[in-house]
Structure formats: C-alpha cells, structure tokens
Design a protein around this motif. Structure first.
Motif, short mmCIF file in Angstrom:
data_model
loop_
_atom_site.label_atom_id
_atom_site.label_comp_id
_atom_site.label_asym_id
_atom_site.label_seq_id
_atom_site.Cartn_x
_atom_site.Cartn_y
_atom_site.Cartn_z
N TYR A 32 16.03 4.25 -8.30
CA TYR A 32 15.17 3.59 -9.08
C TYR A 32 13.91 2.90 -9.12
N THR A 33 12.95 2.81 -7.70
CA THR A 33 12.15 2.58 -7.57
C THR A 33 11.45 4.39 -7.38
N MET A 34 10.12 4.22 -7.56
CA MET A 34 9.99 5.94 -7.39
C MET A 34 8.05 5.55 -6.90
N ALA A 35 7.27 5.82 -6.21
CA ALA A 35 6.02 5.91 -5.91
C ALA A 35 5.73 6.75 -5.55
N TRP A 36 3.71 7.18 -5.54
CA TRP A 36 2.96 7.60 -4.64
C TRP A 36 2.52 7.15 -3.09
N LYS A 43 -3.92 8.37 10.01
CA LYS A 43 -3.89 7.24 9.06
C LYS A 43 -3.20 6.57 9.24
N GLU A 44 -2.42 5.66 8.38
CA GLU A 44 -0.84 5.21 8.22
C GLU A 44 -1.16 5.70 6.23
N ARG A 45 0.32 5.80 6.07
CA ARG A 45 1.12 5.91 4.82
C ARG A 45 -0.10 5.10 3.90
N ASP A 46 -0.31 5.17 3.19
CA ASP A 46 0.10 3.77 2.04
C ASP A 46 -0.25 4.08 0.63
N VAL A 47 0.87 3.26 0.04
CA VAL A 47 0.71 3.25 -1.18
C VAL A 47 0.08 3.89 -1.62
N TYR A 60 -0.25 -0.52 -8.42
CA TYR A 60 -1.57 0.34 -8.01
C TYR A 60 -2.11 -1.10 -6.73
N ALA A 61 -2.82 -0.05 -5.53
CA ALA A 61 -3.59 -0.31 -4.66
C ALA A 61 -4.71 -0.76 -5.50
N ASP A 62 -5.49 -1.60 -5.02
CA ASP A 62 -6.90 -2.12 -5.90
C ASP A 62 -7.80 -0.69 -5.50
N SER A 63 -7.66 -0.44 -4.44
CA SER A 63 -8.43 0.70 -4.51
C SER A 63 -8.63 1.96 -6.05
N VAL A 64 -7.24 2.39 -6.25
CA VAL A 64 -6.94 3.13 -7.77
C VAL A 64 -7.19 2.56 -9.05
N LYS A 65 -6.90 1.66 -9.00
CA LYS A 65 -7.37 0.54 -10.15
C LYS A 65 -7.49 0.74 -11.36
N VAL A 104 11.26 -2.92 -2.76
CA VAL A 104 10.76 -1.82 -1.81
C VAL A 104 9.31 -1.54 -2.04
N ARG A 105 8.86 -1.96 -0.64
CA ARG A 105 7.44 -1.72 -0.02
C ARG A 105 7.48 -0.26 0.95
N GLU A 106 7.63 -0.03 1.66
CA GLU A 106 7.46 0.90 3.07
C GLU A 106 8.62 1.77 3.03
N ASN A 107 9.80 1.45 3.47
CA ASN A 107 10.32 1.74 3.88
C ASN A 107 11.81 3.10 2.58
#
Length: 121
Positions: A32-36, A43-47, A60-65, A104-107
């Motif tokens: 249902y939800t897919m992400a990169w 470092k931590e894994r970030d969406v 989108y993360a702000d850094s890639v918008k 879903v955010r991270e898990n």
C-alpha cells in the motif's frame, strides 16, 4: 511475505541523474505504501520519498524536493525514484520499503537489500 528488489544505483557526477526502481513480489496486497530511504555509514536511515497506492500527494524530504520524483506502477508492483541534479551529499545506500498501512513513517514492514548511489564532485 513481500520481497523487494532494487536496481538502478551507480556512480554519477554532480548535476547528473539516476533512476532507481524497486519491484515487489509475494503478498503484493501489502504494497500500500512504498518508499525510498537512504543511509550513510554511521548515520540513521532517513526517508527520502514515500507514496501510497493512489499515488496522490507523495511525501518528500526537504533536501530532495524539486530534484527527486517518486512514482509507482501498481500493475507492475514497482516504485521508481527519479533523481535529478544530484549532489555529493546524496551519496548513500538507498533502500526500498513497503508497508500495508497508510501513514507509516519509519517502521516499514518490508525492506529491500539496498543499492549504492555515489555522486562525485
């Protein structure tokens, strides 16, 4: 169970483009939800970006918008990440993720094995 397989990573010069793809198999009703996500060593894994089944209002993360675009093909059980104007700070291992839930955010329940993206300056 769901299996996710990524492809499309590699080495590119700053300002260049890459397209990542991820194909799901198995219990595809859980896509249902897919992400990169991406992760640098230590470092931590970030969406990076996320998209739901309908494809509407991707996150989108702000850094890639403005530089990255996430899309999906439900018929092919595929999610893509078009990355343009790449910067050295985009260098990381990129992971595809999927989850049967909305919001879903991270898990995420399912993860791919990761693909390396390296951007040289």
């Amino acid at each position: 169970q769901v299996q996710l397989v990524e492809s499309g990573g590699g080495l590119v010069q700053a300002g260049g483009s890459l397209r990542l793809s991820c194909t799901g198999s198995g219990r595809t009703s859980d896509l249902y939800t897919m992400a990169w996500f991406r992760q640098d060593p230590g470092k931590e894994r970030d969406v990076v970006a996320a998209i739901t089944w309908s494809g509407g209002r991707p996150h989108y993360a702000d850094s890639v918008k403005g530089r990255f675009t996430i899309s999906r093909d439900n018929g092919q059980n595929t999610v893509n990440l078009q990355m343009n104007n790449l910067k050295p700070e985009d260098t990381a291992v990129y992971y595809c993720a999927a989850d049967p839930r909305a919001g879903v955010r991270e898990n995420y329940a399912y993860w791919g094995q990761g693909t390396q993206v390296t951007v040289s300056s």
